[in-house]
Motif scaffolding. Structure first.
Motif, mmCIF file in Angstrom:
data_model
loop_
_atom_site.group_PDB
_atom_site.id
_atom_site.type_symbol
_atom_site.label_atom_id
_atom_site.label_comp_id
_atom_site.label_asym_id
_atom_site.label_seq_id
_atom_site.Cartn_x
_atom_site.Cartn_y
_atom_site.Cartn_z
ATOM 1 N N GLY A 60 -11.340 -6.380 -12.364
ATOM 2 C CA GLY A 60 -11.892 -7.462 -13.161
ATOM 3 C C GLY A 60 -10.834 -8.242 -13.915
ATOM 4 N N SER A 61 -9.968 -7.532 -14.605
ATOM 5 C CA SER A 61 -8.960 -8.179 -15.454
ATOM 6 C C SER A 61 -7.609 -8.331 -14.765
ATOM 7 C CB SER A 61 -8.753 -7.368 -16.733
ATOM 8 O OG SER A 61 -8.166 -6.103 -16.430
ATOM 9 N N GLY A 62 -7.370 -7.553 -13.714
ATOM 10 C CA GLY A 62 -6.067 -7.533 -13.062
ATOM 11 C C GLY A 62 -5.045 -6.692 -13.802
ATOM 12 N N GLU A 63 -5.456 -6.110 -14.921
ATOM 13 C CA GLU A 63 -4.555 -5.317 -15.758
ATOM 14 C C GLU A 63 -4.117 -4.044 -15.043
ATOM 15 O OE1 GLU A 63 -4.775 -3.004 -20.068
ATOM 16 O OE2 GLU A 63 -6.327 -4.435 -19.520
ATOM 17 N N GLN A 64 -2.828 -3.750 -15.120
ATOM 18 C CA GLN A 64 -2.306 -2.527 -14.523
ATOM 19 C C GLN A 64 -2.716 -1.339 -15.373
ATOM 20 O OE1 GLN A 64 1.844 -2.641 -13.527
ATOM 21 N NE2 GLN A 64 1.862 -0.532 -12.814
ATOM 22 N N VAL A 65 -3.233 -0.280 -14.715
ATOM 23 C CA VAL A 65 -3.697 0.898 -15.444
ATOM 24 C C VAL A 65 -2.956 2.171 -15.034
ATOM 25 C CG1 VAL A 65 -5.989 -0.085 -15.854
ATOM 26 C CG2 VAL A 65 -5.603 1.342 -13.818
ATOM 27 N N ALA A 66 -2.133 2.099 -13.996
ATOM 28 C CA ALA A 66 -1.369 3.278 -13.566
ATOM 29 C C ALA A 66 -0.170 2.823 -12.748
ATOM 30 C CB ALA A 66 -2.246 4.224 -12.747
ATOM 31 N N TYR A 67 0.798 3.729 -12.602
ATOM 32 C CA TYR A 67 2.044 3.402 -11.920
ATOM 33 C C TYR A 67 2.576 4.630 -11.208
ATOM 34 C CZ TYR A 67 6.981 2.108 -11.375
ATOM 35 O OH TYR A 67 8.225 1.838 -10.870
ATOM 36 N N ALA A 68 3.241 4.415 -10.077
ATOM 37 C CA ALA A 68 3.998 5.463 -9.385
ATOM 38 C C ALA A 68 5.175 4.793 -8.698
ATOM 39 C CB ALA A 68 3.134 6.184 -8.360
ATOM 40 N N ARG A 69 6.278 5.518 -8.640
ATOM 41 C CA ARG A 69 7.501 4.985 -8.048
ATOM 42 C C ARG A 69 8.013 5.977 -7.022
ATOM 43 N NH1 ARG A 69 13.047 5.181 -9.420
ATOM 44 N NH2 ARG A 69 12.703 6.545 -11.199
ATOM 45 N N VAL A 70 8.536 5.451 -5.901
ATOM 46 C CA VAL A 70 9.074 6.293 -4.841
ATOM 47 C C VAL A 70 10.496 5.834 -4.520
ATOM 48 C CG1 VAL A 70 8.811 7.083 -2.455
ATOM 49 C CG2 VAL A 70 6.775 6.608 -3.844
ATOM 50 N N VAL A 71 11.420 6.763 -4.537
ATOM 51 C CA VAL A 71 12.788 6.525 -4.108
ATOM 52 C C VAL A 71 12.867 7.080 -2.689
ATOM 53 C CG1 VAL A 71 15.225 6.986 -4.564
ATOM 54 C CG2 VAL A 71 13.612 6.817 -6.479
ATOM 55 N N THR A 72 13.185 6.235 -1.719
ATOM 56 C CA THR A 72 13.130 6.676 -0.333
ATOM 57 C C THR A 72 14.018 5.842 0.581
ATOM 58 O OG1 THR A 72 11.653 7.131 1.538
ATOM 59 C CG2 THR A 72 11.110 5.216 0.167
ATOM 60 N N ASP A 73 14.390 6.441 1.710
ATOM 61 C CA ASP A 73 15.066 5.703 2.785
ATOM 62 C C ASP A 73 14.058 5.279 3.850
ATOM 63 O OD1 ASP A 73 14.511 8.088 4.133
ATOM 64 O OD2 ASP A 73 16.599 8.720 4.251
ATOM 65 N N LEU A 74 12.790 5.660 3.672
ATOM 66 C CA LEU A 74 11.709 5.364 4.626
ATOM 67 C C LEU A 74 12.021 5.856 6.043
ATOM 68 C CD1 LEU A 74 10.432 1.866 3.482
ATOM 69 C CD2 LEU A 74 9.301 4.091 3.198
ATOM 70 N N ALA A 75 12.846 6.890 6.119
ATOM 71 C CA ALA A 75 13.180 7.464 7.418
ATOM 72 C C ALA A 75 13.098 8.995 7.400
ATOM 73 C CB ALA A 75 14.571 7.036 7.861
ATOM 74 N N THR A 76 13.676 9.616 6.357
ATOM 75 C CA THR A 76 13.726 11.074 6.344
ATOM 76 C C THR A 76 13.247 11.713 5.038
ATOM 77 O OG1 THR A 76 16.010 11.095 5.523
ATOM 78 C CG2 THR A 76 15.694 11.087 7.934
ATOM 79 N N PHE A 77 13.311 10.985 3.919
ATOM 80 C CA PHE A 77 13.120 11.624 2.620
ATOM 81 C C PHE A 77 12.532 10.656 1.608
ATOM 82 C CE2 PHE A 77 14.722 12.616 -1.646
ATOM 83 C CZ PHE A 77 14.296 13.921 -1.788
ATOM 84 N N ALA A 78 11.750 11.200 0.679
ATOM 85 C CA ALA A 78 11.245 10.413 -0.449
ATOM 86 C C ALA A 78 11.125 11.308 -1.676
ATOM 87 C CB ALA A 78 9.897 9.790 -0.122
ATOM 88 N N TRP A 79 11.288 10.691 -2.819
ATOM 89 C CA TRP A 79 11.124 11.350 -4.114
ATOM 90 C C TRP A 79 10.066 10.576 -4.870
ATOM 91 C CZ3 TRP A 79 12.722 15.652 -6.570
ATOM 92 C CH2 TRP A 79 12.577 15.718 -7.956
ATOM 93 N N LEU A 80 8.936 11.213 -5.161
ATOM 94 C CA LEU A 80 7.864 10.602 -5.940
ATOM 95 C C LEU A 80 8.135 10.868 -7.408
ATOM 96 C CD1 LEU A 80 5.067 9.266 -6.275
ATOM 97 C CD2 LEU A 80 4.067 11.533 -5.862
ATOM 98 N N CYS A 81 8.129 9.817 -8.202
ATOM 99 C CA CYS A 81 8.455 9.993 -9.621
ATOM 100 C C CYS A 81 7.729 8.955 -10.473
ATOM 101 C CB CYS A 81 9.962 9.905 -9.832
ATOM 102 S SG CYS A 81 10.739 8.432 -9.162
ATOM 103 N N ASP A 82 7.839 9.102 -11.764
ATOM 104 C CA ASP A 82 7.287 8.172 -12.745
ATOM 105 C C ASP A 82 5.803 7.893 -12.537
ATOM 106 O OD1 ASP A 82 9.707 8.037 -14.044
ATOM 107 O OD2 ASP A 82 10.290 6.115 -13.209
ATOM 108 N N VAL A 83 5.050 8.911 -12.145
ATOM 109 C CA VAL A 83 3.605 8.743 -11.997
ATOM 110 C C VAL A 83 2.985 8.777 -13.391
ATOM 111 C CG1 VAL A 83 1.484 9.670 -10.999
ATOM 112 C CG2 VAL A 83 3.649 9.838 -9.727
ATOM 113 N N TYR A 84 2.253 7.724 -13.725
ATOM 114 C CA TYR A 84 1.686 7.610 -15.067
ATOM 115 C C TYR A 84 0.347 6.885 -14.996
ATOM 116 C CZ TYR A 84 1.312 6.836 -20.067
ATOM 117 O OH TYR A 84 0.876 6.852 -21.367
#
Length: 152
Positions: A60-84
Motif C-alpha cells: 500500500g505505502s511502498g514502505e520497506q519493512v524488511a531487508y536481507a543482503r547476500v554476498v555472492t559470486d553467483l557461481a559457487t558460494f553465498a553469504w546471507l547476512c544483515d537479515v532484519y
C-alpha cells in the motif's frame, strides 16, 4: 522446507536494488541489530552497493519493512547476512518469507552452499532448509577486529 506459509497479504518481496531505502536499512542495523550496532553509514552503503539486496515492502505505502543482503559470486558460494525485519511487522512471517525468497533466487545459480551466522534466529532459517554445519571444525575465520594496529 515446503510448509512455508505464503507472504502475508499486503506485502511483497523484491530484489530490485533501486527500491532499497538505504537510510532506513542503516538506521535499523546500526541501532538495533546486535551484529551491526554502530556500523557507519558509509560502510553500510558500500556493503549495499557490493551485494545482492532484498527488501520486503508494504504494497500500500511502498514502505520497506524488511531487508536481507547476500554476498555472492553467483557461481559457487553465498553469504546471507544483515537479515532484519522492522519490529512493527514482526510475527507475520515476513522474515521467513524473505529468506525463502533469497533461497529461491539463489537456487538456479547452482551454488554449492549458502552460509549465514545467527545468534538467535535458528528456527527462522531451519524452516527454509538451513542446518548446522556437519563439520564445523573444518571451517575457519579471519576476524580483523582481533588484530589491533597498535600491537607492538
Amino acid at each position: 522446507m515446503n510448509d512455508i506459509p505464503p507472504l502475508a497479504e499486503g506485502y511483497e518481496i523484491s530484489a530490485d536494488a533501486a527500491r532499497i531505502d538505504a537510510a532506513r536499512v542503516h538506521r535499523w542495523l546500526s541501532t538495533d541489530a546486535y551484529w551491526a550496532v554502530g556500523r557507519a553509514r558509509e560502510q553500510q552503503d558500500r556493503a549495499i552497493a557490493a551485494s545482492l539486496n532484498f527488501g520486503a515492502y508494504d504494497t500500500g505505502s511502498g514502505e520497506q519493512v524488511a531487508y536481507a543482503r547476500v554476498v555472492t559470486d553467483l557461481a559457487t558460494f553465498a553469504w546471507l547476512c544483515d537479515v532484519y525485519v522492522d519490529p512493527a511487522v514482526r510475527g507475520k512471517g515476513i522474515g521467513t518469507s524473505l529468506v525463502a525468497a533469497v533461497r529461491d533466487h539463489l537456487r538456479p545459480h547452482g551454488l554449492r552452499r549458502v552460509l549465514l551466522a545467527t545468534h538467535d534466529a535458528h528456527g527462522v532459517y531451519e524452516k527454509v532448509g538451513f542446518e548446522a554445519l556437519d563439520k564445523p571444525d573444518q571451517w575457519m575465520a579471519l576476524i580483523f577486529e582481533k588484530f589491533s594496529t597498535n600491537t607492538p
